[in-house]
Design a protein around this motif. Sequence first.
Motif, PDB file in Angstrom:
ATOM      1  N   LEU A 264       4.373  -4.245  -1.567  1.00  0.00           N
ATOM      2  CA  LEU A 264       3.407  -3.339  -2.201  1.00  0.00           C
ATOM      3  C   LEU A 264       2.276  -4.142  -2.850  1.00  0.00           C
ATOM      4  N   LEU A 265       2.652  -5.207  -3.524  1.00  0.00           N
ATOM      5  CA  LEU A 265       1.681  -6.055  -4.210  1.00  0.00           C
ATOM      6  C   LEU A 265       0.734  -6.706  -3.216  1.00  0.00           C
ATOM      7  N   ASN A 266       1.293  -7.302  -2.161  1.00  0.00           N
ATOM      8  CA  ASN A 266       0.459  -8.010  -1.191  1.00  0.00           C
ATOM      9  C   ASN A 266      -0.413  -7.073  -0.372  1.00  0.00           C
ATOM     10  N   LEU A 267       0.064  -5.848  -0.161  1.00  0.00           N
ATOM     11  CA  LEU A 267      -0.750  -4.864   0.567  1.00  0.00           C
ATOM     12  C   LEU A 267      -1.804  -4.210  -0.323  1.00  0.00           C
ATOM     13  N   GLY A 268      -1.710  -4.433  -1.627  1.00  0.00           N
ATOM     14  CA  GLY A 268      -2.689  -3.875  -2.554  1.00  0.00           C
ATOM     15  C   GLY A 268      -2.475  -2.410  -2.856  1.00  0.00           C
ATOM     16  N   ILE A 269      -1.238  -1.908  -2.683  1.00  0.00           N
ATOM     17  CA  ILE A 269      -0.984  -0.476  -2.894  1.00  0.00           C
ATOM     18  C   ILE A 269       0.047  -0.237  -3.992  1.00  0.00           C
ATOM     19  N   GLU A 270       0.360  -1.269  -4.762  1.00  0.00           N
ATOM     20  CA  GLU A 270       1.374  -1.103  -5.808  1.00  0.00           C
ATOM     21  C   GLU A 270       0.933  -0.061  -6.843  1.00  0.00           C
ATOM     22  N   LYS A 271      -0.337  -0.113  -7.218  1.00  0.00           N
ATOM     23  CA  LYS A 271      -0.803   0.782  -8.291  1.00  0.00           C
ATOM     24  C   LYS A 271      -0.710   2.244  -7.875  1.00  0.00           C
ATOM     25  N   ILE A 272      -1.164   2.564  -6.673  1.00  0.00           N
ATOM     26  CA  ILE A 272      -1.158   3.967  -6.242  1.00  0.00           C
ATOM     27  C   ILE A 272       0.281   4.475  -6.100  1.00  0.00           C
ATOM     28  N   VAL A 273       1.196   3.617  -5.646  1.00  0.00           N
ATOM     29  CA  VAL A 273       2.604   4.026  -5.518  1.00  0.00           C
ATOM     30  C   VAL A 273       3.214   4.226  -6.901  1.00  0.00           C
ATOM     31  N   GLU A 274       2.952   3.298  -7.803  1.00  0.00           N
ATOM     32  CA  GLU A 274       3.532   3.377  -9.147  1.00  0.00           C
ATOM     33  C   GLU A 274       3.043   4.629  -9.874  1.00  0.00           C
TER      34      GLU A 274
ATOM     35  N   GLY B 244       0.607 -11.071   4.073  1.00  0.00           N
ATOM     36  CA  GLY B 244      -0.269 -11.901   3.256  1.00  0.00           C
ATOM     37  C   GLY B 244      -0.878 -11.101   2.118  1.00  0.00           C
ATOM     38  N   TYR B 245      -1.338 -11.817   1.100  1.00  0.00           N
ATOM     39  CA  TYR B 245      -1.862 -11.163  -0.099  1.00  0.00           C
ATOM     40  C   TYR B 245      -3.274 -10.628   0.137  1.00  0.00           C
ATOM     41  N   LYS B 246      -3.352  -9.318   0.333  1.00  0.00           N
ATOM     42  CA  LYS B 246      -4.636  -8.587   0.416  1.00  0.00           C
ATOM     43  C   LYS B 246      -5.610  -9.209   1.409  1.00  0.00           C
ATOM     44  N   ASN B 247      -5.096  -9.665   2.557  1.00  0.00           N
ATOM     45  CA  ASN B 247      -6.008 -10.276   3.528  1.00  0.00           C
ATOM     46  C   ASN B 247      -5.791  -9.769   4.956  1.00  0.00           C
ATOM     47  N   LYS B 248      -4.952  -8.753   5.129  1.00  0.00           N
ATOM     48  CA  LYS B 248      -4.698  -8.122   6.430  1.00  0.00           C
ATOM     49  C   LYS B 248      -3.955  -9.021   7.417  1.00  0.00           C
ATOM     50  N   THR B 249      -3.507 -10.179   6.960  1.00  0.00           N
ATOM     51  CA  THR B 249      -2.683 -11.038   7.814  1.00  0.00           C
ATOM     52  C   THR B 249      -1.219 -10.654   7.644  1.00  0.00           C
ATOM     53  N   VAL B 250      -0.536 -10.433   8.756  1.00  0.00           N
ATOM     54  CA  VAL B 250       0.902 -10.176   8.726  1.00  0.00           C
ATOM     55  C   VAL B 250       1.555 -11.047   9.796  1.00  0.00           C
ATOM     56  N   ASN B 251       2.235 -12.085   9.379  1.00  0.00           N
ATOM     57  CA  ASN B 251       2.967 -12.959  10.280  1.00  0.00           C
ATOM     58  C   ASN B 251       4.381 -12.424  10.496  1.00  0.00           C
ATOM     59  N   THR B 252       5.226 -13.193  11.162  1.00  0.00           N
ATOM     60  CA  THR B 252       6.554 -12.698  11.566  1.00  0.00           C
ATOM     61  C   THR B 252       7.654 -13.656  11.145  1.00  0.00           C
TER      62      THR B 252
ATOM     63  N   ALA C 256      -5.668 -15.841  -5.907  1.00  0.00           N
ATOM     64  CA  ALA C 256      -6.043 -16.407  -4.608  1.00  0.00           C
ATOM     65  C   ALA C 256      -6.208 -17.921  -4.683  1.00  0.00           C
ATOM     66  N   LYS C 257      -6.568 -18.425  -5.868  1.00  0.00           N
ATOM     67  CA  LYS C 257      -6.806 -19.862  -6.038  1.00  0.00           C
ATOM     68  C   LYS C 257      -6.018 -20.340  -7.256  1.00  0.00           C
ATOM     69  N   PRO C 258      -4.731 -20.646  -7.078  1.00  0.00           N
ATOM     70  CA  PRO C 258      -3.871 -20.953  -8.226  1.00  0.00           C
ATOM     71  C   PRO C 258      -4.323 -22.154  -9.043  1.00  0.00           C
TER      72      PRO C 258
END
Length: 801
Positions: free
Chosen positions: A80-90, A217-225, A479-481
């Motif tokens: 949820l966090l990485n997809l950027g939808i945690e807030k709307i779900v919560e 991936g964190y809010k970047n539309k990348t989804v690996n396997t 994004a830049k720790p």
Amino acid sequence: MFSSNEQFKQEFIDRVERMSGKSFADSSERDQYQALGNMVREFASQNWISTNEQYRYSGTKQVYYLSIEFLLGRLLKHNLLNLGIEKIVEESFTELGISLDAIEELEADAALGNGGLGRLAACFLDSLASLGLPGHGCGIRYKHGLFEQKIVNGYQVELPEHWLRNGHVWEVRKLDHAVEIPFWGHIESTMENGRLVFHHVNAERITAVPYDMPVVGYKNKTVNTLRLWNAEPSAYPIHKDILKYKRETESVSEFLYPDDTHDEGKILRLKQQYFLVSASIRSIVRSYRKQHISLQHFHEHVSIHINDTHPVLAIPELLRFLIDEEGYGWDEAWEITTKTISYTNHTTLSEALERWPIRIFQPLLPRIYLIVEEINRRFCNELWERYPGDWKRIENMAIIANEEVKMAHLALVGSHSVNGVAQIHTEILKQREMPLFYEVFPNKFNNKTNGITHRRWLLKSNPQLASLISEAISDEWIAKPEKLELLMEYQDDSLFLEQLSKVKERNKHKLVETITAKTGIALDPTSIFDIQVKRLHAYKRQLLNVLHIMHLYNRIKEDSSFSITPRTFIFGAKASPGYYFAKKVIKLINTVAKKVNEDSEVSKYIRVIFLENYRVSLAEEIFPAADVSEQISTASKEASGTGNMKFMMNGAITLGTMDGANVEIFERVGNENIFTFGLSADDVLRLQKQGGYRAMEYYQHDRRIRKVLDQLVNGFFSEEQNEFEAIFDSLVAHNDQYFVLRDFSSYVDVQSKVNEAYRNQNEWWKKSLVNIAKSGHFSSDRTIQQYANEIWRIRSNSNVL
């Protein structure tokens, strides 16, 4: 995904009712969890498909990370966090009267790992996706992950772990991608068209079925396997006893780390390792074939990384594939293989460098053994040419020697890169553990200090601290720790330091609630939370910690003027089921805890807690609540450690030896923001090599040591007669190979410094802030970018971002 809370709520309610066959009002929390998980996975699948298509059609080089462990933990909130939808779900759940925390509790930890090795693999996958890098994981879908630990009368009891009992919402079964893996049988060779061809005859075959999981991936539309392989019976078994064959087949993916004290367990472990690498390489080549006809340039498009020695059979398996199935000659196949494969070493302990008896290896994997034999022959010939007559050197470096196959040697010879996981670890590999190989292959060795994903271990597990940081320096650090360094500006900001202390206080209260609910013991959240959570092993020296607690008990009882800041000692650890000594230490910790906690005179000042079944979801509560991070391994024994980084990132102060990544933490935070003690790595190596350490002298001449060791065997623990003789003997009679008694006095002294430092709260929170600010370097994003640039030669695919 959803334009409004109302849209989400309606879709969610509809999904619950369709999947459960109930009205929403009658649905259970598990119905709701399943519906939400399916919705989230479907949403991620849109990017998952496009990511794979972009990789395929752009021809970008991809890395495959082979690991026997992936300690994932729970994925719902993380996704949820990485997809950027945690807030709307919560928010939507709040409006529906549903607790997202309660829903998350229904997700089983995917406990497909034992400790740091598996958790590192999971952190690496997160960083690969979050950096937009084309990298995937390959592992085994164990039906039962690492055992569930129960503490019964102070003893560890192992129960099967059932993470798949209710299915796993994140996985997708890909039966059409299944492959057949051969074992046993024998090899016949024939001449065909002028070349020697090998045939594996009468092999027993196992079907490897992949289950794919999205790595978001964190809010970047990348989804690996992450591809996990499940072992299933072949449709065409060559086996007289079909039920026995079925049981033996399914056992390959049933348990993580089966007991290998007997041949049956050794065979199963070796089966697992070949099963993983053979299935993965067949799958990787199949994917590669969709865009490329020839494997001649395979290494330019694919990198295969082996995480420790367990997947080292990837080297002979890739060779086998190129030679037997593709028709390449040895030299060309060897060049492709070595340029494709890279290797991370994770240990300085010789017992952890796997060796397999030929009597087991050869009959189980007949073709692979022939290939390893040929690799060994050619390598030994090269050594003979370089060091003529030096038989001892050749014997020490051989891949096959003394009736054993040495897996670390195979990894060193058959890969193009060999890396350690902390600066001191890499130097120990080069100078002590593998100097002969370093002399021959100096350009292969390099260091990649481990890291942790700050998105899980700070952003997710410590949201209040994450919010405080973002308010102060903006949220760029996500994004830049390395931007966490900006917190150094707040060292003298009393308001910020007070807010930091309040966050820690709330996290401690939360952990206290969890502990009280589990144990019934009420704890003081204003006490120092001194925590050691990690795998139970003698070199990690949980024993040193508990002996110090016994010493504190004695001081409180003997000296009414002794002053101590109240301290809560918290342990969490699993011991390998066959590791007798480690299980005795667990029993000792629990016995000391009972003694301390039930003594009203002592429990005012110290409490001791052993949290059973330590796992990722529990760790996410523990790290944010810690004041002191116990990292007390014998110097030179811990390759890196990553728990030290998680504690540091959450503001705990490290109390540790100069070992593993502790050294680099020390270099970053400075002497005033860490508590160090004990022998150095050089001291330990010198004592091991030259002798001079006599544990009996410490027992005889240090009254504190003598008292606590005598208490192990003199009836002090009245209900545990003779229980701890093995621990006493290991320290005194067997000369304490991990130098517990040598470091005891130094450890007691540094603990006194912790006690004094905590009394100056303003200075303590400055130390805490410095640790958080300097922790960005230990993000796995940094580590993975170094792997990508310097080993794998992969780059972010801008089309995906």
